[in-house]
Design an enzyme around this catalytic site. Structure first.
Site: not given
Length: 367
Positions: A341, A216, A315, A251, A350, A318
């Site tokens: 994640h 990120r 972003h 995050k 994805y 990524r």
């Protein structure tokens, strides 16, 4: 004669009203005066002993409940007052600044204009529908509406936890169906074109590092040399740079390890020779790269220099890493760990790949 009778009658009536008024003034009053455990004094006057006794009994029960539970519930509190208290005492200092700004923005723009003056205990399903309609009338998409409603649900759930409500009155409120978002990422040819045309760009290492790790923006801006392990061949990601400065968390509030491929190792070893800061990527004066300027001021300009017809966000680098990871034979569970994640459902975006790869996959089964 008739007129005289009317006058006399009127006089008698007037005297009677005056007498009633005097009696009312002399009527006995009953005052209830109770000091609650939190220090608030409740005082009220009644003209009937029955009413005073009923009120006194109610207040004594409430006082004992506060003593027994330690919870003081203000049944008259409005949604606005509760939301302000919740932000002040339970959110600020505990959540990221970006999250707090999001809460405040949603309150100001959407929620408080509709529900601000409604008493918390009166909020129901109808109010939720009213808020939903209000946001839709602002021309916002379903995704924005769902985000606003999620903030409302969060506040209501917190009210339940804090014993202001017995249960959520909007439990089960359904989200609106959102249009599927388009996943943007570069093809191999677009990546090569970008790199070839930006050989003299001082941020080229920064962009290539992102393309090869999927970090990120805040994570790569906040990457320091003490988190780079050349012997082990990995990078430890447990910091993030935000508009408020460097934070020792990510995050998702979970650290992770990113293995170095040959390109990443070469970039890091080369930068180590000329390091002038604790940060792997820094300004000439050794400061962290300006977090808020990367996308608009630098990355978009670099794409125009490269002559790319498809301009993407930072972003999306990524997304580019993740998409090519899958297309080259990677699996979702490994990708989940690499991207950091918390939920595999986030990584599932994805699972759908580019058209050429899908065509090749379609031929796996052919009768």
């Amino acid at each position: 004669m008739a007129k005289l009778d009317e006058d006399k009658k009127g006089t008698k009536t007037s005297k009677k009203c005056s007498k009633t008024s005097e009696n009312a003034q002399k009527q006995k009053k009953y005052r209830v005066d109770i000091r609650m455990p939190h220090g608030k004094r409740i005082s009220k006057v009644f003209y009937r002993k029955y009413d005073a006794d009923q009120f006194r009994a109610k207040m004594l029960v409430e006082r004992q409940r506060i003593i027994d539970t330690g919870v003081n519930i203000d049944g008259e509190i409005t949604f606005k007052k509760f939301a302000e208290m919740w932000l002040r005492e339970h959110v600020i200092g505990r959540k990221a600044e970006k999250t707090i700004r999001g809460y405040k923005s949603n309150f100001k723009m959407y929620i408080l204009p509709v529900l601000g003056e409604v008493k918390l205990k009166h909020i129901n399903y109808h109010h939720a529908k009213k808020l939903e309609s209000y946001v839709l009338k602002q021309g916002k998409k379903n995704r924005t509406v769902n985000k606003v409603m999620m903030v409302l649900k969060t506040v209501i759930n917190e009210a339940v936890k804090l014993d202001y409500l017995v249960r959520s009155p909007i439990r089960g409120f359904k989200e609106l169906k959102e249009d599927p978002s388009q996943l943007e990422y570069w093809s191999k040819e677009e990546i090569k074109q970008f790199i070839d045309k930006n050989q003299n760009n001082p941020l080229l290492d920064f962009y290539q590092m992102t393309l090869n790790t999927g970090l990120r923006l805040g994570e790569i801006c906040g990457l320091c040399w003490d988190r780079v392990d050349f012997n082990g061949g990995f990078i430890s990601i447990n910091r993030s740079l935000t508009r408020e400065g460097l934070r020792n968390t990510t995050k998702t509030h979970k650290g992770r390890y990113i293995p170095m491929n040959d390109k990443v190792r070469a970039i890091l070893e080369n930068r180590l020779k000329t390091r002038n800061s604790q940060f792997v990527f820094s300004t000439p004066s050794g400061e962290a790269l300006p977090y808020s300027h990367i996308n608009q001021r630098h990355f978009k300009k670099a794409q125009r220099v490269a002559g790319l017809s498809k301009i993407i966000r930072f972003h999306d680098l990524r997304h580019t890493f993740a998409s090519h990871f899958m297309m080259n034979g990677g699996n979702l569970y490994t990708l989940q760990k690499l991207l950091g994640h918390s939920d595999i459902k986030t990584t599932m975006i994805y699972a759908h790949l580019d058209k050429d790869f899908m065509i090749e996959a379609a031929n796996v089964v052919s009768f």
